[in-house]
Design a protein around this motif. Structure first.
Motif, PDB file in Angstrom:
ATOM      1  N   MET A   1       0.854  -1.194   0.000  1.00  0.00           N
ATOM      2  CA  MET A   1       0.000   0.000   0.000  1.00  0.00           C
ATOM      3  C   MET A   1       0.884   1.237   0.000  1.00  0.00           C
ATOM      4  SD  MET A   1      -3.085   1.173  -0.072  1.00  0.00           S
ATOM      5  CE  MET A   1      -4.025  -0.273   0.410  1.00  0.00           C
ATOM      6  N   MET A   2       0.568   2.172  -0.862  1.00  0.00           N
ATOM      7  CA  MET A   2       1.376   3.383  -0.981  1.00  0.00           C
ATOM      8  C   MET A   2       1.177   4.285   0.229  1.00  0.00           C
ATOM      9  SD  MET A   2       1.440   6.270  -3.953  1.00  0.00           S
ATOM     10  CE  MET A   2       2.433   7.748  -3.734  1.00  0.00           C
ATOM     11  N   GLN A  45      13.946   4.422  -1.995  1.00  0.00           N
ATOM     12  CA  GLN A  45      12.850   5.392  -2.049  1.00  0.00           C
ATOM     13  C   GLN A  45      11.552   4.728  -2.502  1.00  0.00           C
ATOM     14  OE1 GLN A  45      16.109   6.146  -3.130  1.00  0.00           O
ATOM     15  NE2 GLN A  45      16.246   7.076  -1.100  1.00  0.00           N
ATOM     16  N   LEU A  46      11.641   3.772  -3.412  1.00  0.00           N
ATOM     17  CA  LEU A  46      10.443   3.043  -3.826  1.00  0.00           C
ATOM     18  C   LEU A  46       9.855   2.272  -2.642  1.00  0.00           C
ATOM     19  CD1 LEU A  46      11.482   1.602  -7.332  1.00  0.00           C
ATOM     20  CD2 LEU A  46      10.124   3.642  -6.832  1.00  0.00           C
ATOM     21  N   ARG A  47      10.723   1.694  -1.815  1.00  0.00           N
ATOM     22  CA  ARG A  47      10.239   0.967  -0.640  1.00  0.00           C
ATOM     23  C   ARG A  47       9.513   1.898   0.325  1.00  0.00           C
ATOM     24  NH1 ARG A  47      15.652  -2.765   0.138  1.00  0.00           N
ATOM     25  NH2 ARG A  47      14.850  -4.630  -0.906  1.00  0.00           N
ATOM     26  N   LYS A  48      10.042   3.122   0.461  1.00  0.00           N
ATOM     27  CA  LYS A  48       9.384   4.085   1.350  1.00  0.00           C
ATOM     28  C   LYS A  48       8.054   4.556   0.777  1.00  0.00           C
ATOM     29  CE  LYS A  48      13.776   5.777   3.233  1.00  0.00           C
ATOM     30  NZ  LYS A  48      14.722   6.910   3.278  1.00  0.00           N
ATOM     31  N   LEU A  49       7.975   4.663  -0.538  1.00  0.00           N
ATOM     32  CA  LEU A  49       6.746   5.145  -1.168  1.00  0.00           C
ATOM     33  C   LEU A  49       5.655   4.085  -1.179  1.00  0.00           C
ATOM     34  CD1 LEU A  49       8.168   7.118  -4.260  1.00  0.00           C
ATOM     35  CD2 LEU A  49       6.933   8.090  -2.313  1.00  0.00           C
ATOM     36  N   TYR A  50       6.030   2.818  -1.466  1.00  0.00           N
ATOM     37  CA  TYR A  50       5.018   1.780  -1.677  1.00  0.00           C
ATOM     38  C   TYR A  50       4.931   0.764  -0.546  1.00  0.00           C
ATOM     39  CZ  TYR A  50       5.135   3.584  -6.443  1.00  0.00           C
ATOM     40  OH  TYR A  50       5.076   4.405  -7.544  1.00  0.00           O
ATOM     41  N   GLY A  51       5.981   0.734   0.307  1.00  0.00           N
ATOM     42  CA  GLY A  51       5.994  -0.266   1.376  1.00  0.00           C
ATOM     43  C   GLY A  51       6.703  -1.536   0.939  1.00  0.00           C
ATOM     44  N   LEU A  85       6.589  12.264  -9.974  1.00  0.00           N
ATOM     45  CA  LEU A  85       5.328  11.681 -10.448  1.00  0.00           C
ATOM     46  C   LEU A  85       4.864  10.556  -9.535  1.00  0.00           C
ATOM     47  CD1 LEU A  85       5.930  11.544 -14.309  1.00  0.00           C
ATOM     48  CD2 LEU A  85       4.120  12.810 -13.144  1.00  0.00           C
ATOM     49  N   GLU A  86       5.781   9.664  -9.170  1.00  0.00           N
ATOM     50  CA  GLU A  86       5.399   8.526  -8.342  1.00  0.00           C
ATOM     51  C   GLU A  86       4.972   8.973  -6.941  1.00  0.00           C
ATOM     52  OE1 GLU A  86       7.401   4.740  -8.632  1.00  0.00           O
ATOM     53  OE2 GLU A  86       8.798   5.598 -10.080  1.00  0.00           O
ATOM     54  N   GLU A  87       5.612  10.010  -6.431  1.00  0.00           N
ATOM     55  CA  GLU A  87       5.244  10.506  -5.117  1.00  0.00           C
ATOM     56  C   GLU A  87       3.826  11.093  -5.108  1.00  0.00           C
ATOM     57  OE1 GLU A  87       8.053  12.902  -2.338  1.00  0.00           O
ATOM     58  OE2 GLU A  87       6.699  14.369  -3.255  1.00  0.00           O
ATOM     59  N   SER A  88       3.440  11.723  -6.215  1.00  0.00           N
ATOM     60  CA  SER A  88       2.126  12.377  -6.262  1.00  0.00           C
ATOM     61  C   SER A  88       1.012  11.442  -6.731  1.00  0.00           C
ATOM     62  CB  SER A  88       2.178  13.599  -7.173  1.00  0.00           C
ATOM     63  OG  SER A  88       2.485  13.217  -8.505  1.00  0.00           O
ATOM     64  N   GLU A  89       1.350  10.470  -7.621  1.00  0.00           N
ATOM     65  CA  GLU A  89       0.300   9.647  -8.224  1.00  0.00           C
ATOM     66  C   GLU A  89       0.443   8.161  -7.947  1.00  0.00           C
ATOM     67  OE1 GLU A  89      -0.375  10.529 -12.341  1.00  0.00           O
ATOM     68  OE2 GLU A  89       0.204  12.624 -12.095  1.00  0.00           O
ATOM     69  N   GLY A  90       1.591   7.739  -7.439  1.00  0.00           N
ATOM     70  CA  GLY A  90       1.777   6.335  -7.134  1.00  0.00           C
ATOM     71  C   GLY A  90       1.770   5.449  -8.373  1.00  0.00           C
ATOM     72  N   LEU A  91       1.129   4.290  -8.236  1.00  0.00           N
ATOM     73  CA  LEU A  91       1.121   3.318  -9.323  1.00  0.00           C
ATOM     74  C   LEU A  91       0.425   3.855 -10.568  1.00  0.00           C
ATOM     75  CD1 LEU A  91       2.017   0.390  -9.893  1.00  0.00           C
ATOM     76  CD2 LEU A  91      -0.275  -0.350  -9.178  1.00  0.00           C
ATOM     77  N   GLN A  92      -0.479   4.797 -10.424  1.00  0.00           N
ATOM     78  CA  GLN A  92      -1.174   5.365 -11.579  1.00  0.00           C
ATOM     79  C   GLN A  92      -0.226   6.127 -12.507  1.00  0.00           C
ATOM     80  OE1 GLN A  92      -4.369   7.778 -10.063  1.00  0.00           O
ATOM     81  NE2 GLN A  92      -5.566   6.011  -9.353  1.00  0.00           N
ATOM     82  N   ALA A  93       0.958   6.478 -12.001  1.00  0.00           N
ATOM     83  CA  ALA A  93       1.938   7.197 -12.821  1.00  0.00           C
ATOM     84  C   ALA A  93       2.806   6.252 -13.645  1.00  0.00           C
ATOM     85  CB  ALA A  93       2.837   8.049 -11.928  1.00  0.00           C
ATOM     86  N   LYS A  94       2.518   4.965 -13.591  1.00  0.00           N
ATOM     87  CA  LYS A  94       3.379   3.978 -14.252  1.00  0.00           C
ATOM     88  C   LYS A  94       3.576   4.271 -15.736  1.00  0.00           C
ATOM     89  CE  LYS A  94       1.738  -0.106 -15.216  1.00  0.00           C
ATOM     90  NZ  LYS A  94       1.269  -1.501 -15.117  1.00  0.00           N
TER      91      LYS A  94
END
Length: 272
Positions: A1-2, A45-51, A85-94
């Motif tokens: 979970m983000m 940083q990805l681990r911190k953003l998404y868990g 982008l990933e910080e603001s939109e998460g997986l939707q920014a893929k």
């Protein structure tokens, strides 16, 4: 979970920059080139953003191990935009992240290679070599100038990540129209610099002076009336041709040049 509340910190930027400078090329391979290095650079940083161990993390890790190859001097600009982008939109920014990486890595590669791999080393190398001819202290000054420029380049590399992160996608639209112009300008400047280096740094001439009766023929003087510095240009072209031959390497070419120089000097055909 983000984690929607997480924002990248100065410590995150420092960690990314360290990995960018020292480990980015460690995973380079012919299949995906810098893909694994890119993922390793931003993995904390990805681990911190998404868990840890989340489906979102695994999916973005897959995205970031895809083919990626660009200039080592500009890749953190792409990284900064990506993380914003990933910080603001998460997986939707893929899809947006994929598009930005694909769209920018191509234009950035020739700019970085032209300016930082070819142009600046050629300029600073010629300055250092020219100063070294005037004595040891001048040579030391030339070396220090070169080192100072390299330090400034690395400071530029360190700072650009945070700037790109702060500006986010605005950088893409701001820079899009300027990228092709920068590539063309760097290419033209590189051609001029190579031409100038050939004319100033390759110094030898025809020393053979055959006689016809009592008349001495100055071959070098005749060549100068046709085209000044023609001989260095022909020699450089011959070396480039030689390097294009199958099985030829720069080391073999250097030895061939040394042998050629010894033979020409021994028979007093060419000299300085």
């Amino acid at each position: 979970m983000m984690r929607s509340d997480y924002k990248l910190s100065k410590q995150d930027f420092k960690q990314i920059n360290k990995r960018s400078l020292f480990t980015f090329q460690w995973g380079w391979n012919y299949e995906r080139m810098q893909g694994s290095g890119y993922l390793y650079m931003i993995l904390p940083q990805l681990r911190k953003l998404y868990g840890d161990n989340s489906p979102e993390l695994r999916e973005m890790m897959t995205v970031h191990t895809q083919f990626f190859n660009t200039s080592n001097f500009f890749h953190t600009i792409i990284t900064g935009i990506d993380l914003a982008l990933e910080e603001s939109e998460g997986l939707q920014a893929k899809d947006a992240v994929n598009g930005i990486k694909t769209g920018l890595m191509g234009p950035f590669a020739p700019i970085g290679d032209s300016v930082f791999v070819s142009l600046i080393p050629a300029i600073m190398g010629s300055i250092a070599a020219g100063l070294a001819k005037d004595g040891i202290w001048s040579g030391i000054i030339g070396i220090l100038m070169w080192v100072s420029v390299q330090i400034l380049i690395n400071v530029f590399r360190w700072k650009q990540l945070e700037i790109a992160y702060r500006e986010g996608t605005k950088l893409v639209t701001t820079m899009r129209d300027k990228l092709s112009s920068l590539v063309d300008a760097a290419s033209v400047m590189g051609v001029f610099m190579v031409g100038a280096l050939i004319a100033t740094m390759i110094n030898f001439k025809v020393t053979a002076a055959p006689k016809i009766g009592s008349k001495v023929i100055d071959i070098q003087d005749l060549l100068n009336t046709i085209f000044p510095r023609l001989l260095p240009a022909i020699f450089t072209g011959a070396v480039f041709w030689l390097l294009g031959r199958k099985g030829m390497t720069p080391t073999k070419a250097i030895f061939a040049i040394i042998i050629f120089a010894i033979i020409m000097a021994y028979f007093k055909v060419l000299g300085v």
